[in-house]
Design a protein around this motif. Structure first.
Motif, PDB file in Angstrom:
ATOM      1  N   THR A  78       0.839  -1.200   0.000  1.00  0.00           N
ATOM      2  CA  THR A  78       0.000   0.000   0.000  1.00  0.00           C
ATOM      3  C   THR A  78       0.874   1.249   0.000  1.00  0.00           C
ATOM      4  O   THR A  78       0.650   2.177  -0.785  1.00  0.00           O
ATOM      5  CB  THR A  78      -0.940   0.002   1.222  1.00  0.00           C
ATOM      6  OG1 THR A  78      -1.746  -1.173   1.182  1.00  0.00           O
ATOM      7  CG2 THR A  78      -1.822   1.235   1.240  1.00  0.00           C
ATOM      8  N   LEU A  79       1.874   1.276   0.863  1.00  0.00           N
ATOM      9  CA  LEU A  79       2.793   2.413   0.919  1.00  0.00           C
ATOM     10  C   LEU A  79       3.562   2.557  -0.390  1.00  0.00           C
ATOM     11  O   LEU A  79       3.688   3.660  -0.928  1.00  0.00           O
ATOM     12  CB  LEU A  79       3.767   2.251   2.082  1.00  0.00           C
ATOM     13  CG  LEU A  79       4.895   3.281   2.131  1.00  0.00           C
ATOM     14  CD1 LEU A  79       4.355   4.653   2.493  1.00  0.00           C
ATOM     15  CD2 LEU A  79       5.978   2.851   3.075  1.00  0.00           C
ATOM     16  N   ILE A  92       3.043  15.282   2.452  1.00  0.00           N
ATOM     17  CA  ILE A  92       3.002  15.295   3.913  1.00  0.00           C
ATOM     18  C   ILE A  92       2.897  13.876   4.498  1.00  0.00           C
ATOM     19  O   ILE A  92       3.479  13.586   5.542  1.00  0.00           O
ATOM     20  CB  ILE A  92       1.866  16.210   4.436  1.00  0.00           C
ATOM     21  CG1 ILE A  92       2.008  16.455   5.933  1.00  0.00           C
ATOM     22  CG2 ILE A  92       0.507  15.634   4.144  1.00  0.00           C
ATOM     23  CD1 ILE A  92       2.965  17.537   6.275  1.00  0.00           C
ATOM     24  N   GLU A  93       2.186  12.997   3.812  1.00  0.00           N
ATOM     25  CA  GLU A  93       2.024  11.635   4.340  1.00  0.00           C
ATOM     26  C   GLU A  93       3.341  10.856   4.367  1.00  0.00           C
ATOM     27  O   GLU A  93       3.470   9.857   5.069  1.00  0.00           O
ATOM     28  CB  GLU A  93       0.980  10.858   3.550  1.00  0.00           C
ATOM     29  CG  GLU A  93       1.404  10.483   2.142  1.00  0.00           C
ATOM     30  CD  GLU A  93       0.321   9.736   1.387  1.00  0.00           C
ATOM     31  OE1 GLU A  93       0.193   8.510   1.618  1.00  0.00           O
ATOM     32  OE2 GLU A  93      -0.373  10.363   0.577  1.00  0.00           O
ATOM     33  N   PHE A  94       4.345  11.308   3.626  1.00  0.00           N
ATOM     34  CA  PHE A  94       5.628  10.612   3.586  1.00  0.00           C
ATOM     35  C   PHE A  94       6.655  11.191   4.550  1.00  0.00           C
ATOM     36  O   PHE A  94       7.743  10.644   4.710  1.00  0.00           O
ATOM     37  CB  PHE A  94       6.189  10.627   2.164  1.00  0.00           C
ATOM     38  CG  PHE A  94       5.277   9.995   1.155  1.00  0.00           C
ATOM     39  CD1 PHE A  94       4.910   8.660   1.269  1.00  0.00           C
ATOM     40  CD2 PHE A  94       4.765  10.739   0.113  1.00  0.00           C
ATOM     41  CE1 PHE A  94       4.063   8.078   0.347  1.00  0.00           C
ATOM     42  CE2 PHE A  94       3.907  10.162  -0.823  1.00  0.00           C
ATOM     43  CZ  PHE A  94       3.552   8.829  -0.705  1.00  0.00           C
ATOM     44  N   GLU A  95       6.322  12.290   5.215  1.00  0.00           N
ATOM     45  CA  GLU A  95       7.282  12.924   6.133  1.00  0.00           C
ATOM     46  C   GLU A  95       7.792  11.988   7.234  1.00  0.00           C
ATOM     47  O   GLU A  95       8.972  12.033   7.555  1.00  0.00           O
ATOM     48  CB  GLU A  95       6.709  14.219   6.705  1.00  0.00           C
ATOM     49  CG  GLU A  95       6.779  15.349   5.714  1.00  0.00           C
ATOM     50  CD  GLU A  95       6.398  16.686   6.306  1.00  0.00           C
ATOM     51  OE1 GLU A  95       6.370  16.829   7.549  1.00  0.00           O
ATOM     52  OE2 GLU A  95       6.118  17.603   5.516  1.00  0.00           O
ATOM     53  N   PRO A  96       6.955  11.113   7.812  1.00  0.00           N
ATOM     54  CA  PRO A  96       7.500  10.197   8.832  1.00  0.00           C
ATOM     55  C   PRO A  96       8.600   9.280   8.290  1.00  0.00           C
ATOM     56  O   PRO A  96       9.438   8.798   9.048  1.00  0.00           O
ATOM     57  CB  PRO A  96       6.285   9.384   9.281  1.00  0.00           C
ATOM     58  CG  PRO A  96       5.106  10.248   8.960  1.00  0.00           C
ATOM     59  CD  PRO A  96       5.493  11.003   7.723  1.00  0.00           C
ATOM     60  N   LEU A  97       8.617   9.045   7.001  1.00  0.00           N
ATOM     61  CA  LEU A  97       9.646   8.192   6.400  1.00  0.00           C
ATOM     62  C   LEU A  97      10.998   8.888   6.318  1.00  0.00           C
ATOM     63  O   LEU A  97      12.016   8.240   6.074  1.00  0.00           O
ATOM     64  CB  LEU A  97       9.224   7.765   4.994  1.00  0.00           C
ATOM     65  CG  LEU A  97       7.955   6.929   4.896  1.00  0.00           C
ATOM     66  CD1 LEU A  97       7.561   6.753   3.440  1.00  0.00           C
ATOM     67  CD2 LEU A  97       8.148   5.585   5.575  1.00  0.00           C
ATOM     68  N   LEU A  98      11.016  10.201   6.513  1.00  0.00           N
ATOM     69  CA  LEU A  98      12.241  10.976   6.340  1.00  0.00           C
ATOM     70  C   LEU A  98      13.093  11.044   7.600  1.00  0.00           C
ATOM     71  O   LEU A  98      13.930  11.924   7.748  1.00  0.00           O
ATOM     72  CB  LEU A  98      11.907  12.377   5.814  1.00  0.00           C
ATOM     73  CG  LEU A  98      11.212  12.380   4.453  1.00  0.00           C
ATOM     74  CD1 LEU A  98      10.893  13.802   4.026  1.00  0.00           C
ATOM     75  CD2 LEU A  98      12.036  11.664   3.405  1.00  0.00           C
ATOM     76  N   GLN A  99      12.866  10.105   8.505  1.00  0.00           N
ATOM     77  CA  GLN A  99      13.713   9.929   9.686  1.00  0.00           C
ATOM     78  C   GLN A  99      14.473   8.620   9.489  1.00  0.00           C
ATOM     79  O   GLN A  99      13.910   7.652   8.977  1.00  0.00           O
ATOM     80  CB  GLN A  99      12.857   9.852  10.962  1.00  0.00           C
ATOM     81  CG  GLN A  99      12.055  11.099  11.237  1.00  0.00           C
ATOM     82  CD  GLN A  99      12.931  12.320  11.412  1.00  0.00           C
ATOM     83  OE1 GLN A  99      13.944  12.264  12.095  1.00  0.00           O
ATOM     84  NE2 GLN A  99      12.564  13.408  10.778  1.00  0.00           N
TER      85      GLN A  99
END
Length: 129
Positions: A78-79, A92-99
């Protein structure tokens, strides 16, 4: 970008200190990246360029590479489908992946150099977050 693994080189004073190969224990990783198709205005030929997104170094990988870590996407269809959807312009929905995050177990192996790929130490396991 699907891959079996990735390599890292640590430099000191512009000289390679050591090389490492990191592969997924389960056999596959997903590198988050960007790509774009380019058209040569003169010939009409197309070319595809790609780049892997890099993040700050992950604490579990600091002994291997101190400058950056690749964006490792979880293996979640899904991602992945959302990531590849060209119609999505609000990221914005992908910002958590940028850690920095390691979503799967990795095997790290120090090698002598990429061209000969000979192990120089025992492999070590790096557990997912």
């Amino acid at each position: 970008m699907p891959a079996k693994g990735f390599g890292e080189t640590e430099y000191v004073n512009n000289k390679p200190l050591h090389y490492h190969d990191l592969i997924a224990e389960d056999g596959a990783i997903l590198l988050g990246g960007l790509c774009r198709e380019w058209v040569n205005k003169t010939t009409g030929e197309t070319a595809l360029s790609c780049s892997v997104i890099t993040l700050p170094p992950h604490p579990k990988l600091m002994h291997i590479h101190t400058k950056a870590s690749p964006l490792l996407l979880p293996i979640d269809l899904t991602l992945v489908n959302r990531w590849l959807d060209e119609s999505i312009t609000d990221t914005i929905e992908f910002e958590p992946l940028l850690q920095p995050h390691i979503p799967y177990d990795l095997i790290a192996q120090q090698i002598n150099k990429p061209s000969t790929y000979q192990p120089v130490s025992d492999p070590t396991s790096i557990k997912h977050d």
